[in-house]
Every structure is written in C-alpha cells, then in structure tokens.
Design a protein around this motif. Structure first.
Motif, mmCIF file in Angstrom:
data_model
loop_
_atom_site.group_PDB
_atom_site.id
_atom_site.type_symbol
_atom_site.label_atom_id
_atom_site.label_comp_id
_atom_site.label_asym_id
_atom_site.label_seq_id
_atom_site.Cartn_x
_atom_site.Cartn_y
_atom_site.Cartn_z
ATOM 1 N N GLU A 112 0.992 -1.114 0.270
ATOM 2 C CA GLU A 112 -0.104 0.085 -0.139
ATOM 3 C C GLU A 112 0.711 1.363 0.078
ATOM 4 O O GLU A 112 0.572 1.594 -0.601
ATOM 5 C CB GLU A 112 -1.354 -0.511 1.234
ATOM 6 C CG GLU A 112 -2.090 -0.872 1.463
ATOM 7 C CD GLU A 112 -3.009 -1.373 2.443
ATOM 8 O OE1 GLU A 112 -3.903 -0.882 2.258
ATOM 9 O OE2 GLU A 112 -2.625 -0.734 4.039
ATOM 10 N N LEU A 163 -6.344 -2.075 -8.678
ATOM 11 C CA LEU A 163 -6.921 -1.171 -8.378
ATOM 12 C C LEU A 163 -6.084 -0.156 -9.010
ATOM 13 O O LEU A 163 -6.528 0.797 -9.119
ATOM 14 C CB LEU A 163 -5.944 -1.077 -6.481
ATOM 15 C CG LEU A 163 -6.207 -2.118 -6.219
ATOM 16 C CD1 LEU A 163 -6.353 -2.167 -4.749
ATOM 17 C CD2 LEU A 163 -7.399 -1.764 -6.097
ATOM 18 N N SER A 223 -5.151 2.057 -1.737
ATOM 19 C CA SER A 223 -5.521 1.192 -0.122
ATOM 20 C C SER A 223 -6.033 -0.262 -0.485
ATOM 21 O O SER A 223 -6.727 -0.427 -1.476
ATOM 22 C CB SER A 223 -6.438 1.904 0.056
ATOM 23 O OG SER A 223 -7.384 2.078 1.774
ATOM 24 N N VAL A 224 -6.097 -1.431 -0.132
ATOM 25 C CA VAL A 224 -6.303 -2.373 -0.302
ATOM 26 C C VAL A 224 -7.136 -2.951 1.033
ATOM 27 O O VAL A 224 -7.266 -2.535 2.060
ATOM 28 C CB VAL A 224 -5.144 -3.523 0.159
ATOM 29 C CG1 VAL A 224 -6.001 -4.978 -0.311
ATOM 30 C CG2 VAL A 224 -3.849 -3.341 -0.924
ATOM 31 N N GLU A 225 -8.266 -3.167 0.196
ATOM 32 C CA GLU A 225 -9.859 -4.031 1.442
ATOM 33 C C GLU A 225 -8.915 -5.021 2.138
ATOM 34 O O GLU A 225 -8.451 -6.114 1.833
ATOM 35 C CB GLU A 225 -10.966 -3.903 0.303
ATOM 36 C CG GLU A 225 -11.919 -2.690 -0.738
ATOM 37 C CD GLU A 225 -12.225 -2.051 0.461
ATOM 38 O OE1 GLU A 225 -12.994 -2.282 1.694
ATOM 39 O OE2 GLU A 225 -12.257 -0.563 -0.132
ATOM 40 N N GLU A 226 -9.932 -5.404 3.073
ATOM 41 C CA GLU A 226 -9.693 -6.424 3.975
ATOM 42 C C GLU A 226 -9.691 -7.624 3.592
ATOM 43 O O GLU A 226 -9.274 -8.196 3.717
ATOM 44 C CB GLU A 226 -10.558 -6.461 5.399
ATOM 45 C CG GLU A 226 -9.762 -7.822 6.101
ATOM 46 C CD GLU A 226 -10.548 -7.038 7.862
ATOM 47 O OE1 GLU A 226 -10.309 -8.809 8.201
ATOM 48 O OE2 GLU A 226 -10.804 -6.374 7.884
ATOM 49 N N GLU A 227 -10.850 -8.064 2.412
ATOM 50 C CA GLU A 227 -11.745 -8.988 1.364
ATOM 51 C C GLU A 227 -10.701 -9.486 0.765
ATOM 52 O O GLU A 227 -10.013 -10.445 0.444
ATOM 53 C CB GLU A 227 -12.442 -8.497 1.261
ATOM 54 C CG GLU A 227 -13.794 -8.726 2.346
ATOM 55 C CD GLU A 227 -15.182 -8.249 1.743
ATOM 56 O OE1 GLU A 227 -14.790 -7.457 0.308
ATOM 57 O OE2 GLU A 227 -16.053 -8.378 2.471
ATOM 58 N N SER A 228 -9.746 -7.732 0.237
ATOM 59 C CA SER A 228 -8.946 -8.620 -0.908
ATOM 60 C C SER A 228 -7.942 -8.824 -0.806
ATOM 61 O O SER A 228 -6.936 -9.815 -1.198
ATOM 62 C CB SER A 228 -8.661 -7.031 -2.171
ATOM 63 O OG SER A 228 -9.762 -6.669 -2.906
#
Length: 139
Positions: free
Chosen positions: A105, A133, A111-116
């Motif tokens: 990141e 992204l 910004s990486v989503e938690e699910e990803s």
C-alpha cells in the motif's frame, strides 16, 4: 439403491458395454437397467467450454512485489521469489502477510480492502490486485 459398477461407451456409432446394465446408445443418451428393469434414458448435454480471460500484472509490478516481500520477510539476497511464490512457502505467517500488504500500500499509493487482502496467497495475486487497483484509480 442401485449402483453402477461399469458403463458402456459409444464411439463411431458402436456401443461398448463396460458395465452390465448400462449402455450409451449414442453420444447423447444413457440407458440404465438393473435386475431386468429398464429405466428411462438419461439425456446427456454437451457443455460449452467456458473461457476466462485474465490479464497478468506488468513484469515491473511483479518485480517490485518480489522485492517488497523479500524485504518484509528478511529473506537473503540469493532467495528466489517469483510470481508463483506462495507467501506461506516463504515462511510468512498472517502477521507477515499484513505487513507485506501494508508495504505494498505504501509503495504503490493504494488502499487494499480487507477482503481483497485475505484472498492474496501468491506474489502474482498481489501484483494482479495492485495493477487492478492502479488501473481503477487512474480511470
């Protein structure tokens, strides 16, 4: 309950019986019989092959991710890290994986989503996600 222990195959208009009581009369029907009782034919349907198109991440993205993974895991300079390398095979635990994602990141300004982040298991997975992204960020 009846079970099939063999089957028949039709090829080039010939019927081959490999299992008593079951035969394929043509490429689209299967006939079953057991103890003198014949059942309605089962119709076979051809499935259309499904194609999946996936674009691999750019080589420079994969290289950057490899470098970040080596740094975060404190791997020796001679360590081989490729796109196919799994984080777990490199000795990363869940905390290490979180630190790798944080490093990615910071390096790429994303910004990486938690699910990803939870779906990432290889270097290539991370690089593909980063390119996606970055592409959506610039669109």
């Amino acid at each position: 309950m009846a079970s099939i222990t063999s089957f028949s195959v039709t090829s080039f208009n010939q019927t081959h019986t490999l299992v008593p009581g079951c035969r394929i009369s043509n490429s689209s029907s299967v006939f079953l019989s057991t103890k003198g009782r014949t059942f309605s034919p089962l119709t076979l349907q051809r499935r259309v092959p499904r194609f999946q198109i996936a674009c691999a991440a750019r080589p420079e993205t994969v290289k950057k991710v490899c470098d970040i993974v080596k740094k975060q895991l404190a791997l020796p300079d001679g360590s081989s890290v490729t796109g196919e390398s799994k984080f777990s095979a490199l000795g990363a635990d869940s905390l290490d994986t979180v630190e790798i994602v944080m490093g990615l990141e910071e390096e790429f300004g994303i910004s990486v989503e938690e699910e990803s982040a939870q779906s990432i298991s290889t270097v290539q997975d991370a690089a593909d996600m980063i390119d996606e992204l970055l592409e959506s960020k610039s669109a």
